[in-house]
Design an enzyme around this catalytic site. Sequence first.
Site, short mmCIF file in Angstrom:
data_model
loop_
_atom_site.label_atom_id
_atom_site.label_comp_id
_atom_site.label_asym_id
_atom_site.label_seq_id
_atom_site.Cartn_x
_atom_site.Cartn_y
_atom_site.Cartn_z
N ARG A 84 0.84 -1.18 0.00
CA ARG A 84 0.00 0.00 0.00
C ARG A 84 0.89 1.24 0.00
NH1 ARG A 84 -3.54 -0.81 4.73
NH2 ARG A 84 -4.42 -2.51 3.53
N ARG A 193 -2.56 -0.55 18.31
CA ARG A 193 -3.06 -1.00 17.00
C ARG A 193 -2.95 0.17 16.04
NH1 ARG A 193 -6.70 -4.98 15.71
NH2 ARG A 193 -6.23 -4.29 13.61
N LYS A 194 -3.60 0.02 14.89
CA LYS A 194 -3.56 1.08 13.89
C LYS A 194 -4.27 2.34 14.39
CE LYS A 194 -7.33 -1.40 11.61
NZ LYS A 194 -7.67 -2.18 10.43
N GLY A 456 -15.55 -8.52 2.34
CA GLY A 456 -15.34 -9.96 2.22
C GLY A 456 -15.47 -10.76 3.49
#
Length: 574
Positions: A84, A193-194, A456
């Site tokens: 990315r 975390r992000k 998904g």
Amino acid sequence: MSNSASPVIKETKAQKSERLKLAKNPWEAWEEVRQFAKEGRESVLPEWAGLYFKWWGIYTQGDGVGATGGVGGEGKATEYFMMRIGLPNGILTSAQLRVIADVTKKYARDLADITTRQNIQLHWLTIEALPEVVDALTAVGLSPKGACGDVVRNVTGCPLAGIDGHELIDASPLAVEIAHKLTANPEFYNLPRKFKISVTGCPLWCSYPEINDVALTAIKRTIDGKEEVGYTLRVGGGLSTEPHLAVRIPAFIRQDQAYAAVHATAEIFREQQELRENRTRARIKYLFMRHGWTAESFLEALEGRLGYKLDPSPVTEDVIPDDVYRDHIGVAPQRQAGLSSVGASVLRGRISGEQLHQLADLAERYGSGELRTTIMQNILIVNVPNEKTADLVLALNGMELHVDVSAFWRGAIACTGTEFCKLAIAETKGFSKWLVSEMEERLPGFDQQIKLHVTGCTNSCGQHWIADIGLEGKKIKKDGKSVDAFYFCVGGAVGKFARTARPLGYRAAADDVPDAIERLLRGYLDAREPDEDLRAYFARTDDDSLRAQLAGTVIDPVERDAPPVGAGRYVPGE
């Protein structure tokens, strides 16, 4: 005395991640990757494949089967990687785009995706290609660093920053400053975390501050007859398996305080040790969801970190925009006289290296060589003289990057899906393209904004929680075979009527989804009141009725699938 051995205490996933993060800052160890490239894929250490690569915006690529082909909620990795590329505020020059196009064609099988955080994502990269791609990007001022991992992610903003006549302030310099100072900053290489940041001076909030970990939105106040533009701070937004809309902090952030406020918020997040105990509940939103924090207690912590008091907000509520299109598709006049922006809708964000090359050429031929990506997976060419816009529209349409599109095409979003993602359960990109074509054929001229998001799995990288119709991937048995299927959620929105979508207790095999959506939308068209939009109709119609419309008959609700065991660790979505 017993001779039995002490039981072996297995390290949890969170404990393993925290141990590995303390052992190494991956940004300082790129030479190891260069060595892997020399020695081949087999030389890649497990801790790099499973963790450290993410700090460089890199994931191992799945085998096309997704989570169901692996164990513990995660599918098998192949020899390939996905990368990315961070684009702060979505700002991109034609020279930079041409380099991205070159590496896409040379190393990524001519395939790229625009993501829901204004990034561009590549696939099919070999270990040998990684250093070459990173070097090529670095040479034009781009980097994948921080696009994944437990770090500050790409800082999003309004694609029309600096050129929109309606904006309160051009916030893109602040967004870029935050990105340059916090992304790849060793102070923040090890967050729980992000950490997603949005900064906008746009009154439409097109970067979705409601679902970011921290967001600044422009606001005005008047003191002694003088108007001043500053920011409102929101904290704790996020989707994934447990969606939560950001909490508005009751303060006025002056422009000269804005960077410090974001920096301090990142420090507060970094120091919350309780968030490091379980990776599925490690985002800053869980301070509000599980640990008793409030807007007021967060403000107190923020002011303690800053060392000074912030001014109170001049209003109890911001002027919140309607949930209108925020995709910037079409031709829009700029505040600069004689110029316009031209936005093309990139269906599900999928674009080829050849198309990227053509876009770079068009940006130079018709504009100033500047482009912008959007969180709706689209792309804009800006600073186009008005007399050239019609020709540019024709050129874009000829590339299948359409400027004038149906409501279904315009509102389609799709995550990576099982094609490349190890956590996905259903394929999304091809399905989304097929679904749009089906709906265009079945309901031509449908006259409502409809955000049709396909994700998904339960992790919501396709942002189904804020869609009019959100489809969550799963598997079901049909005719004795396990097939892709989708669970339906409806009524999600951002803006004035912000709310997360309602799970309806209905699921359908992928092949049957168009029939279900057609029944639902025809039900709306038949029953809508004068000037009633889709959002309002969903809000006033109960779940049982909507589920019956989807199914074509009255049926009992079914439960959503629980998140897979691996969910919430390192989700390759945005």
